[in-house]
Design an enzyme around this catalytic site. Structure first.
Site, short mmCIF file in Angstrom:
data_model
loop_
_atom_site.label_atom_id
_atom_site.label_comp_id
_atom_site.label_asym_id
_atom_site.label_seq_id
_atom_site.Cartn_x
_atom_site.Cartn_y
_atom_site.Cartn_z
N GLN A 33 -27.38 -8.65 18.92
CA GLN A 33 -25.95 -8.91 19.03
C GLN A 33 -25.44 -9.57 17.75
O GLN A 33 -25.90 -10.65 17.36
CB GLN A 33 -25.63 -9.80 20.23
CG GLN A 33 -24.12 -9.84 20.50
CD GLN A 33 -23.73 -10.84 21.57
OE1 GLN A 33 -24.01 -12.02 21.45
NE2 GLN A 33 -23.05 -10.36 22.61
N TYR B 150 -14.70 -15.73 20.21
CA TYR B 150 -15.20 -15.82 18.84
C TYR B 150 -14.35 -14.96 17.91
O TYR B 150 -13.28 -14.50 18.28
CB TYR B 150 -16.69 -15.47 18.82
CG TYR B 150 -17.50 -16.42 19.69
CD1 TYR B 150 -17.46 -17.80 19.46
CD2 TYR B 150 -18.26 -15.97 20.76
CE1 TYR B 150 -18.16 -18.69 20.26
CE2 TYR B 150 -18.96 -16.85 21.57
CZ TYR B 150 -18.90 -18.22 21.31
OH TYR B 150 -19.59 -19.10 22.12
N ALA C 92 -26.68 -14.01 20.52
CA ALA C 92 -25.73 -13.92 19.42
C ALA C 92 -26.38 -14.37 18.11
O ALA C 92 -26.91 -15.47 18.01
CB ALA C 92 -24.50 -14.79 19.71
#
Length: 390
Positions: free
Chosen positions: A123, A205, A81
């Site tokens: 990502q 998230y 991420a």
């Protein structure tokens, strides 16, 4: 790089359709497949895994070794991420993709994967309310769809965390800005050399916070209330990113059944199916779904009778599944048509040559959970052993 033609793993032979009584063999984890414009040599994907070793929110040179160790000719890796803006970070030492220096730092890492013949996606991530003022510009509150902080008591490391601050609900103007941040981050990822991007729409998230009705339950504008409204932000991000770099380079990760970071939904089946059908509008490359059994970050919970099958049928692109898979389960879901590809996290982390081990039926290294999220550039990161080949 738009195509990776490889033959490093033995493929299941395809028989002619007019072969009489002979039947085409079902695919396996080691069968090649075409993923849109990309040709993969096997169906074993490195799942996106936060490793917290990107100091000052910038990817580091040791990541080039980590990712290249796990790269294979024609294999697909999804990067960890990466924050899309200065408001996106929620943990220490996670990488960013919003500044020029971030782009430059990623370039040699991406090149190391490409040099091994691998396919590499970035990502794109925004933590939303799963953050603290110390990570935010000017010590501001984190942003979200809501003013409710997560009630989570432990972070991804399993450590007890301080109480999260109340987040600042995004206005419609603020949402437009964040959508543009995703667009710019996608452009930056392409500048860094990535082959595409995965939009992180799961795990509690920011995007997931908008999607889930147990978090997004206070808005009275077009981004709250109905299922369609709660999905609006996610789909605006998908649209913007697809317009920027092309839908054929875009995937999304979703976790409708999960309650990570205190982010659950009352009807995950309806949420997942609606999103899958809606995503078809944008012609994106793949949808990456976390299995319903992974209600929490690390624990499988079997026997609840929930399935991704309706979502698999609803989505027209490639379908990737993740969630505590081992080789046997991965083979089964591919063989039965439940997925096109399987993402492996902990097993791939601990076994950089996982596809080769699966091919040979070799024993697997044990993973050490205590080193998943340490900040050491070697231990628990690039020091897992390869098979000794004689």
């Amino acid at each position: 790089m738009t195509s990776l033609q490889t033959n490093s793993f033995p493929a299941t032979p395809e028989l002619p359709s007019d072969s009489g009584s002979q039947v085409q063999q079902p695919p396996t984890l080691l069968s090649p497949c075409d993923m849109g414009r990309f040709s993969l040599s096997h169906r074993i994907v490195l799942a996106p895994l936060s490793r917290l070793r990107s100091y000052n929110f910038t990817a580091q040179p040791h990541a080039a070794l980590y990712y290249s160790q796990r790269a294979t000719m024609g294999g697909f890796l999804i990067g960890e991420a990466s924050g899309i803006s200065e408001t996106a970070q929620g943990y220490p030492n996670t990488p960013g993709i919003w500044r020029t220096e971030h782009v430059e730092a990623w370039k040699p890492i991406v090149k190391a994967v490409h040099d091994k013949g691998g396919l590499f996606f970035c990502q794109l991530w925004h933590a939303g309310r799963v953050s603290y003022r110390s990570f935010q510009p000017n010590g501001d509150p984190p942003i979200s769809c809501t003013d409710k902080p997560p009630a989570t008591e432990k972070d991804i490391c399993g450590s007890t965390v301080p109480e999260y601050p109340p987040p600042q609900p995004l206005t419609a103007e603020g949402i437009t800005q964040v959508v543009n941040d995703y667009r710019v981050a996608a452009r930056n990822a392409m500048e860094a050399g990535f082959d595409g991007v995965e939009i992180h729409g799961g795990n509690g998230y920011l995007i997931d916070q908008f999607l889930k009705d147990q978090v997004n339950d206070r808005r009275d504008d077009e981004y709250g209330g109905s299922l369609e409204n709660r999905c609006r932000f996610a789909l605006e991000v998908v649209k913007a990113v697809s317009e920027e770099i092309g839908g054929h380079r875009v995937g999304i990760r979703l976790s409708p059944f999960a309650n990570y970071n205190d982010c659950g939904d009352s009807d995950p089946e309806a949420l997942g199916e609606f999103m899958c059908k809606s995503l078809n509008r944008y012609g994106i490359l793949y949808c990456h779904m976390i299995e319903p059994r992974m209600v929490t970050q690390f624990e499988k919970r079997e026997g609840e009778g929930r399935s991704l099958l309706a979502m698999r049928k609803a989505f027209k692109g490639m379908f990737i599944v993740a969630g505590g898979y081992d080789k046997e389960e991965g083979e089964k879901v591919i063989r039965n048509g439940g997925a096109d590809l399987v993402a492996f996290g902990r097993l791939y982390l601990a076994n950089p040559d996982l596809p080769k081990r699966f091919e040979l039926g070799a024993a697997l290294n044990e993973y050490d959970r205590s080193t998943f999220y340490t900040h050491d550039p070697v231990i628990g990161y690039t020091d897992y052993p390869f098979l000794e080949m004689h």
